[in-house]
Enzyme design. Sequence first.
Site, PDB file in Angstrom:
ATOM      1  N   LYS A 106       9.562  -2.971  -4.383  1.00  0.00           N
ATOM      2  CA  LYS A 106       8.443  -3.037  -3.446  1.00  0.00           C
ATOM      3  C   LYS A 106       9.009  -3.273  -2.059  1.00  0.00           C
ATOM      4  O   LYS A 106      10.137  -3.767  -1.915  1.00  0.00           O
ATOM      5  CB  LYS A 106       7.516  -4.202  -3.809  1.00  0.00           C
ATOM      6  CG  LYS A 106       6.112  -4.050  -3.273  1.00  0.00           C
ATOM      7  CD  LYS A 106       5.285  -3.097  -4.114  1.00  0.00           C
ATOM      8  CE  LYS A 106       3.891  -2.938  -3.590  1.00  0.00           C
ATOM      9  NZ  LYS A 106       3.072  -2.140  -4.540  1.00  0.00           N
TER      10      LYS A 106
HETATM   11  P1  NAD Z   1      -5.571   0.501   1.304  1.00  0.00           P
HETATM   12  O1  NAD Z   1      -4.868  -0.010   2.502  1.00  0.00           O
HETATM   13  O2  NAD Z   1      -5.904   1.942   1.233  1.00  0.00           O
HETATM   14  O3  NAD Z   1      -6.917  -0.336   1.083  1.00  0.00           O
HETATM   15  C1  NAD Z   1      -6.921  -1.737   1.011  1.00  0.00           C
HETATM   16  C2  NAD Z   1      -8.354  -2.222   1.094  1.00  0.00           C
HETATM   17  O4  NAD Z   1      -8.345  -3.640   0.936  1.00  0.00           O
HETATM   18  C3  NAD Z   1      -9.009  -1.929   2.446  1.00  0.00           C
HETATM   19  O5  NAD Z   1     -10.389  -1.651   2.255  1.00  0.00           O
HETATM   20  C4  NAD Z   1      -8.826  -3.265   3.190  1.00  0.00           C
HETATM   21  O6  NAD Z   1      -9.798  -3.458   4.212  1.00  0.00           O
HETATM   22  C5  NAD Z   1      -9.031  -4.222   2.033  1.00  0.00           C
HETATM   23  N1  NAD Z   1      -8.495  -5.552   2.327  1.00  0.00           N
HETATM   24  C6  NAD Z   1      -7.340  -5.868   2.970  1.00  0.00           C
HETATM   25  N2  NAD Z   1      -7.248  -7.215   3.074  1.00  0.00           N
HETATM   26  C7  NAD Z   1      -8.354  -7.733   2.472  1.00  0.00           C
HETATM   27  C8  NAD Z   1      -8.832  -9.050   2.258  1.00  0.00           C
HETATM   28  N3  NAD Z   1      -8.176 -10.114   2.735  1.00  0.00           N
HETATM   29  N4  NAD Z   1     -10.005  -9.193   1.567  1.00  0.00           N
HETATM   30  C9  NAD Z   1     -10.695  -8.128   1.123  1.00  0.00           C
HETATM   31  N5  NAD Z   1     -10.290  -6.854   1.317  1.00  0.00           N
HETATM   32  C10 NAD Z   1      -9.128  -6.680   1.979  1.00  0.00           C
HETATM   33  O7  NAD Z   1      -4.693   0.052   0.050  1.00  0.00           O
HETATM   34  P2  NAD Z   1      -4.699   0.666  -1.422  1.00  0.00           P
HETATM   35  O8  NAD Z   1      -3.587   1.613  -1.518  1.00  0.00           O
HETATM   36  O9  NAD Z   1      -6.070   1.063  -1.786  1.00  0.00           O
HETATM   37  O10 NAD Z   1      -4.258  -0.619  -2.266  1.00  0.00           O
HETATM   38  C11 NAD Z   1      -5.215  -1.574  -2.707  1.00  0.00           C
HETATM   39  C12 NAD Z   1      -4.608  -2.409  -3.820  1.00  0.00           C
HETATM   40  O11 NAD Z   1      -4.227  -1.543  -4.877  1.00  0.00           O
HETATM   41  C13 NAD Z   1      -3.363  -3.191  -3.451  1.00  0.00           C
HETATM   42  O12 NAD Z   1      -3.324  -4.409  -4.152  1.00  0.00           O
HETATM   43  C14 NAD Z   1      -2.237  -2.274  -3.923  1.00  0.00           C
HETATM   44  O13 NAD Z   1      -1.043  -2.985  -4.173  1.00  0.00           O
HETATM   45  C15 NAD Z   1      -2.863  -1.739  -5.188  1.00  0.00           C
HETATM   46  N6  NAD Z   1      -2.275  -0.477  -5.648  1.00  0.00           N
HETATM   47  C16 NAD Z   1      -2.287   0.626  -4.866  1.00  0.00           C
HETATM   48  C17 NAD Z   1      -1.744   1.819  -5.353  1.00  0.00           C
HETATM   49  C18 NAD Z   1      -1.776   3.109  -4.562  1.00  0.00           C
HETATM   50  O14 NAD Z   1      -1.374   4.139  -5.110  1.00  0.00           O
HETATM   51  N7  NAD Z   1      -2.249   3.126  -3.353  1.00  0.00           N
HETATM   52  C19 NAD Z   1      -1.174   1.859  -6.647  1.00  0.00           C
HETATM   53  C20 NAD Z   1      -1.211   0.705  -7.422  1.00  0.00           C
HETATM   54  C21 NAD Z   1      -1.771  -0.456  -6.923  1.00  0.00           C
END
Ligand code: NAD
Length: 417
Positions: A106
């Site tokens: 990561k």
């Molecule tokens: P992203 O940046 O596209 O979206 C993140 C969302 O979370 C946004 O709506 C943001 O406003 C919100 N957010 C940020 N801080 C916050 C808080 N303090 N309280 C509430 N909401 C908050 O990110 P993503 O890619 O959608 O990732 C979201 C989660 O999924 C993360 O935990 C990430 O590690 C996990 N994840 C993502 C992927 C991927 O392929 N993108 C894969 C596996 C896991």
Amino acid sequence: MSHTDSTLSMARRQLAIAAEYIDLDEGLLKALTVPKLQVIVNFPVVMDNGEVQVFQGFRVQHNASRGPTKGGLRYHPDVDLDETTALAMWMTWKCAVVNIPYGGAKGGVRVNTKRLSRRELEKMTRRFVTEITGIIGERSDIPAPDIGTDAQVMAWIMDTMSMHAGYTVPGVVTGKPIELGGSEGRVEATGRGVIVTTEEAAKKLNIDLSGAKVAIQGFGNVGSVAGYLVSDLGAKVVAVSNASGGIYNANGLPIRELCAKYSGLHGNIHDFKDCDEITNEELLELECDVLIPSAISQQIHGENADKIKAKLVVEGANGPTTPDADEILSDRGILVVPDILANAGGVVTSYFEWVQDLQNFFWEESEVNQRLSKIMRKAYAAVDQTMRKHKTDMRTAAMVIGVKRVADATVKRGIYP
Ligand code: NAD
């Protein structure tokens, strides 16, 4: 353990719990508790106004026994070494649970991307990648998008690495735009995997998703895709949120419209009017059938787990539920589909993207989605079976599978020299 404990202690506690089920050798447990490599870089960027700003970035590789390390890059003000290490550990188990040949890594930069212009974001990305050039690579460690990063950021990374190599290296990063060797289906893959596991869990719990009420915390890549895919199955998404709070409509929100107009790194769901404003805490405690936390870690903890009303929690985010909350939810009969299974769709399709890049041979979207669904359903079935065998919760079952596969690989390879 309270929800203010570090994400890393949470990840280590989960490992310790799983280790007991597989009688893991003490020395091996020690090796798996720590990352193989941690790097911190401090680097300057000239901002648009001519001033120099110094950023701090991280890359952590946890374990490479099963293959090159793989894991997202996060741009967020709270990124630190401990959290990045925990996320790298989870990537190791996640890749093993879905049985793809990667270890876990990561990375991230401590930054609020909302305060950067596009040009500043690009310069920061290119300089960060230059600082970690010797660490990432298509055969060693392959980044992907995470919170605050997207396909464009991946494109800059690929271009920077290619400029240094003197030739195009598409396989150095996944989640790229299709034009640059990205895979069909990658943007949707994590949300798609979340909904495949939601479907499997709903079947087991006799929840009819058509008409079911779903609340989603986080409306970025994962949350928004999970939202429209579950609404395509007939579910009512009653609430979604971002970092500044949530929006709620008991009759269901128009998810496709919200996605088209208000999602993405710079969209704002609070511009939507036909709804009530709620806090992120209220969203988690809503009356609903399925709760999909898809934002950040430690959102469901010892102090709010007894207020969760959903029957099923599917972890789109990494680490949204603390071990204390796991116990409470399990005692209350609420099924939690753990992150290392539920959100593995992203890394599975990243793996497909990498395979396609290495072969220079690209697949149709239907083939990508079909293969993804098959891997996710197979992994779900294996975890479900292990859960029943050990009479434990689903996270422990997934960890048992993941940790055992990594431990077996380590033992078979032998400890060098
Ligand atoms: P992203 O940046 O596209 O979206 C993140 C969302 O979370 C946004 O709506 C943001 O406003 C919100 N957010 C940020 N801080 C916050 C808080 N303090 N309280 C509430 N909401 C908050 O990110 P993503 O890619 O959608 O990732 C979201 C989660 O999924 C993360 O935990 C990430 O590690 C996990 N994840 C993502 C992927 C991927 O392929 N993108 C894969 C596996 C896991």
